[in-house]
Design an enzyme around this catalytic site. Structure first.
Site, mmCIF file in Angstrom:
data_model
loop_
_atom_site.group_PDB
_atom_site.id
_atom_site.type_symbol
_atom_site.label_atom_id
_atom_site.label_comp_id
_atom_site.label_asym_id
_atom_site.label_seq_id
_atom_site.Cartn_x
_atom_site.Cartn_y
_atom_site.Cartn_z
ATOM 1 N N GLY A 1 0.780 -1.232 0.000
ATOM 2 C CA GLY A 1 0.000 0.000 0.000
ATOM 3 C C GLY A 1 0.808 1.276 0.000
ATOM 4 O O GLY A 1 0.309 2.335 0.396
ATOM 5 N N LYS B 1 -7.299 -8.445 -7.723
ATOM 6 C CA LYS B 1 -8.472 -9.147 -8.259
ATOM 7 C C LYS B 1 -9.067 -8.396 -9.455
ATOM 8 O O LYS B 1 -8.889 -7.181 -9.590
ATOM 9 C CB LYS B 1 -9.534 -9.283 -7.170
ATOM 10 C CG LYS B 1 -9.138 -10.241 -6.071
ATOM 11 C CD LYS B 1 -10.319 -10.996 -5.510
ATOM 12 C CE LYS B 1 -9.887 -12.236 -4.787
ATOM 13 N NZ LYS B 1 -8.866 -11.994 -3.745
ATOM 14 N N LEU B 2 -9.787 -9.150 -10.274
ATOM 15 C CA LEU B 2 -10.481 -8.504 -11.391
ATOM 16 C C LEU B 2 -11.648 -7.689 -10.854
ATOM 17 O O LEU B 2 -12.325 -8.098 -9.914
ATOM 18 C CB LEU B 2 -11.049 -9.567 -12.329
ATOM 19 C CG LEU B 2 -10.172 -10.107 -13.430
ATOM 20 C CD1 LEU B 2 -10.972 -11.074 -14.285
ATOM 21 C CD2 LEU B 2 -9.606 -8.985 -14.300
ATOM 22 N N ILE B 3 -11.874 -6.549 -11.486
ATOM 23 C CA ILE B 3 -13.008 -5.704 -11.081
ATOM 24 C C ILE B 3 -14.260 -6.213 -11.820
ATOM 25 O O ILE B 3 -14.264 -6.327 -13.045
ATOM 26 C CB ILE B 3 -12.710 -4.227 -11.435
ATOM 27 C CG1 ILE B 3 -11.543 -3.714 -10.582
ATOM 28 C CG2 ILE B 3 -13.928 -3.347 -11.257
ATOM 29 C CD1 ILE B 3 -11.799 -3.646 -9.088
ATOM 30 N N HIS C 1 0.030 -0.017 -13.622
ATOM 31 C CA HIS C 1 0.746 -1.278 -13.809
ATOM 32 C C HIS C 1 2.237 -0.971 -13.920
ATOM 33 O O HIS C 1 2.628 -0.046 -14.639
ATOM 34 C CB HIS C 1 0.246 -1.999 -15.065
ATOM 35 C CG HIS C 1 0.837 -3.365 -15.183
ATOM 36 N ND1 HIS C 1 0.355 -4.442 -14.465
ATOM 37 C CD2 HIS C 1 1.891 -3.827 -15.888
ATOM 38 C CE1 HIS C 1 1.105 -5.502 -14.739
ATOM 39 N NE2 HIS C 1 2.036 -5.157 -15.589
HETATM 40 C C1 GRF Z 1 2.995 -1.283 -7.600
HETATM 41 O O1 GRF Z 1 4.196 -1.441 -8.304
HETATM 42 C C2 GRF Z 1 1.814 -1.282 -8.533
HETATM 43 O O2 GRF Z 1 2.083 -0.739 -9.766
HETATM 44 C C3 GRF Z 1 1.586 -2.746 -8.695
HETATM 45 O O3 GRF Z 1 1.789 -3.294 -7.430
HETATM 46 C C4 GRF Z 1 2.721 -2.476 -6.712
HETATM 47 C C5 GRF Z 1 2.057 -2.117 -5.430
HETATM 48 O O4 GRF Z 1 2.954 -1.502 -4.552
HETATM 49 N N1 GRF Z 1 0.451 -3.062 -9.435
HETATM 50 P P1 GRF Z 1 2.387 -0.819 -3.235
HETATM 51 O O5 GRF Z 1 1.458 -1.829 -2.552
HETATM 52 O O6 GRF Z 1 1.647 0.408 -3.643
HETATM 53 O O7 GRF Z 1 3.575 -0.535 -2.389
#
Ligand code: GRF
Length: 193
Positions: free
Chosen positions: A11, A84-86, A102
């Site tokens: 997070g 998860k998929l939305i 992503h």
């Molecule tokens: C991030 O790199 C995001 O792009 C990916 O998962 C990671 C999550 O990191 N989909 P965090 O939980 O925000 O530290």
């Protein structure tokens, strides 16, 4: 406007986005949601004093999560490391108002099973010269909706997986809050017309 952030893991993006909007007058992160009761994001939310809702797969599918978002008057949904998929019920409730980040230059290294360090490991294994981030609208498939922004980052051959991850996180922290803010400004402008 009220922003809800969905996260399944640590997070750090959820925290960064929350702190960014704490400094802004118009928009706030008012709810953090997770499908993982052990996710680090829950402790972060507690420290940030943002309410958290932890839900099951069933609640996501059967409309219970949607009802929570409605009850909390959520205007915009941000996925930040949400795995998860939305479902359709949420896509239909928030048309053009759910986005994801992503940690690669999609369509490369996206899709089911491509998340977190797996993405960076694949980038390293392929000896890519560049990686980056993709911010996109969310549809019912993994990592598939219209792209809003991509930012590239040059890699050095000696960058290991954790160097790549750090570079990508830095991009995420810099760009994601601003993209969210711009989209909210667009929605506000359209509502005024
Ligand atoms: C991030 O790199 C995001 O792009 C990916 O998962 C990671 C999550 O990191 N989909 P965090 O939980 O925000 O530290």
């Amino acid at each position: 406007m009220n922003i809800a952030v969905f996260a399944s893991g640590s997070g750090s993006n959820a925290e960064n986005i929350t702190r960014y909007f704490d400094r802004k007058p118009e928009d706030k992160v008012t709810l953090i949601l997770s499908d993982n009761p052990n996710a680090g994001v829950i402790e972060r939310a507690r420290k940030l004093q943002v309410p958290v809702f932890v839900f099951t797969k069933d609640q996501l599918q059967n409309g219970a999560v949607k009802e929570v978002l409605e009850r909390q008057s959520i205007d915009f949904v941000v996925l930040a490391g949400f795995l998860k998929l939305i479902p359709k019920n949420l896509i239909e409730k928030f048309p053009g108002r759910i986005i994801n980040i992503h940690p690669s230059l999609l369509p490369k290294y996206g899709g089911r099973g491509m998340y977190g360090s797996k993405v960076h490991e694949a980038v390293k294994a392929a000896k890519e010269e560049y990686t980056g981030i993709t911010i996109h609208f969310v549809n019912e498939k993994y990592d598939d909706g219209a792209i809003i922004l991509q930012v590239k980052e040059k890699l050095r051959p000696k960058d290991d997986v954790s160097d790549i991850e750090k570079k990508v996180h830095r991009l995420e922290y810099n760009y994601y809050p601003e993209v969210i803010e711009d989209l909210l400004d667009d929605i506000r402008a359209k509502n005024k017309k």
